[in-house]
Scaffold this active site. Structure first.
Site, short mmCIF file in Angstrom:
data_model
loop_
_atom_site.label_atom_id
_atom_site.label_comp_id
_atom_site.label_asym_id
_atom_site.label_seq_id
_atom_site.Cartn_x
_atom_site.Cartn_y
_atom_site.Cartn_z
N ASP A 1 0.61 -0.98 0.25
CA ASP A 1 -0.09 0.05 -0.15
C ASP A 1 0.98 1.30 -0.04
OD1 ASP A 1 -2.28 1.90 1.22
OD2 ASP A 1 -3.14 0.02 0.70
N HIS B 1 -3.42 6.08 3.48
CA HIS B 1 -4.30 4.92 3.23
C HIS B 1 -3.75 3.63 3.75
CE1 HIS B 1 -5.83 1.78 0.38
NE2 HIS B 1 -6.97 2.62 0.45
N SER C 1 -11.29 -1.18 -0.29
CA SER C 1 -9.97 -0.99 0.26
C SER C 1 -10.19 -1.41 1.75
CB SER C 1 -9.57 0.62 0.25
OG SER C 1 -8.70 0.65 -1.09
#
Length: 454
Positions: free
Chosen positions: A96, A146, A320
């Site tokens: 990520d 994120h 996600s």
């Protein structure tokens, strides 16, 4: 003087969207050429929308603490789950944007040691000269936030001397961060291109496989079955690693993306994950297809936020945030059944998922809604209708047994936030899918502080 990494994402954050611009064109770059955008096919999409921006409550000094038990953990009856497994000794690679190791949820050591270990970054090292908190060779920086959020859903540790109730589903698993993208917006002519990139994604999966992790979480998807990505996934699967990946979403896809099968979820051996909303329903904005294996919560998710503390993320159901719930369940299974291997862990997750008809999957939610406790306690039976047990043929003479009646919709965890104006956080705790709550709501009636067993 170095600039803060957050500046890279300022333009998107001002619109309330931190990570959706994966449809921009550019050549899949190697780490050495990551800052030189040139024409190519669509990039991978980071399948989340509606993250918090710098104007919101989560950015307050000292961090914002979510002081009520996350509904997903309550619905999954986390305390009972952790009495069997909590991810001890299991390493999960989060491919990520890196993780912000300053977040208190990662600074607390558990009975098996730190919450994270040294990973890697495939971004250019020159970022460290220009941007603060954008690059660390071990993956210990997260310019977008994120990766930190994804890692928090998996393995956030309880924070001592805090009112925060956010805890990962596998709180004693160890995160291995693999940074393959950063902030996704170019704000000026001299900005570095940090958009998601197929080449870096493939290299990140391969690096994670060589690092010897048991589970790889990939909250990204791309329409093109790029050979580099296919080879990297096959390499990881061949090493006995369970790859868990997003099935994709129209919210973050390139313009003109037709939907359907996306990758790496569509490759053999990968567990493809879609998101459901707070009422356990699939979103019409998420991709459907044969690559969807299971559904998990993806809207209003309570998780770790940047280097601060907590935040509600996922204004819309985002794959996600569904991926890490499934990856965390795989970590629990890897602790409980270390000798079964990735194929059987995937089978347990699919077979135990809640669905109306035991023998039937569909392209919207795959085999149904994630049910971690049932995955841990089910008996493997080659004659049971559903996904085939590895090494056995599918059951042909199937019965269409129906699931128990659907439970009432769960309480909206945003209600207090609406009353106090905290809705600016843009997101919320991911409620467990209604079908998955059928069995678990009867178990989790105590709503005191969650105690993670030592």
């Amino acid at each position: 003087m170095r600039r803060t990494a957050r500046r890279l994402g300022a333009a998107a954050a001002a619109l309330g969207v931190l990570l959706p611009l994966a449809g921009l064109a550019g050549t899949p770059a190697t780490p050495a050429t990551a800052g030189v955008p040139v024409p190519t096919a669509a990039r991978p999409a980071v399948d989340a929308v509606g993250d918090a921006d710098s104007s919101q409550t989560c950015d307050q000094e000292g961090g914002y603490a979510i002081s009520s038990r996350p509904v997903a953990l309550d619905g999954y009856d986390a305390s009972r789950l952790w009495s069997r497994a909590a991810g001890r000794g299991v390493r999960v690679a989060v491919v990520d944007s890196g993780i912000n190791v300053a977040n208190p949820h990662f600074t607390t050591e558990g009975p098996t040691g730190p919450a994270y270990e040294a990973g890697t970054s495939l971004l250019p090292a020159s970022l460290a000269e220009e941007y603060v908190n954008a690059y660390d060779p071990r993956g210990w920086a997260d310019p977008s936030g994120h990766g930190t959020a994804v890692a928090g859903i998996i393995a956030a540790r309880p924070v001592e001397d805090s009112t925060s109730e956010v805890v990962g589903l596998a709180p004693y698993a160890t995160i291995v961060p693999v940074q393959v993208f950063g902030a996704v917006v170019e704000t000026s002519e001299d900005s570095v291109d940090l958009l998601p990139d197929t080449g870096r994604l493939a290299a990140g999966i391969r690096w994670a496989a060589d690092a010897g992790v048991q589970v790889i979480a990939v909250s990204m998807s791309v329409l093109d079955p790029d050979p580099r990505l296919a080879e990297a996934v096959a390499y990881a699967v061949g090493k006995g690693i369970l790859v868990v990946a997003s099935a994709g979403s129209f919210e973050t896809a390139a313009e003109g993306d037709p939907g359907g099968v996306h990758y790496p979820a569509g490759f053999p051996g990968v567990l493809g994950v879609t998101a459901v909303d707070v009422f356990g329903q699939p979103s019409a904005r998420n991709f459907t297809g044969e690559h969807v294996d299971v559904a998990a919560p993806g809207q209003q998710v309570a998780t770790a936020y940047r280097g601060l503390l907590d935040c509600y993320l996922g204004e819309e159901p985002a794959p996600s945030y569904a991926v890490p719930y499934v990856a965390a369940t795989a970590a629990l299974l890897a602790e409980e059944f270390p000798d079964e291997g990735a194929e059987m862990w995937a089978h347990r997750i699919m077979m135990s998922a809640e669905r109306p008809q035991q023998a039937v999957r569909d392209d919207a939610v795959g085999w149904g809604a994630l049910a971690p406790y049932d995955a841990l306690t089910m008996t493997v039976d080659p004659d049971r209708p559903g996904p085939a047990v590895p090494g056995h043929p599918p059951v042909k003479d199937v019965s269409e047994a129906t699931a128990p009646p659907v439970a009432s919709p769960p309480v909206d965890p945003w209600a207090p936030a609406r009353d106090s104006g905290l809705l600016l956080a843009v997101g919320g705790v991911a409620l467990v899918a209604v079908l998955a709550m059928v069995r678990t709501l009867g178990r989790g009636t105590h709503r005191g502080r969650i105690e993670v067993p030592g």
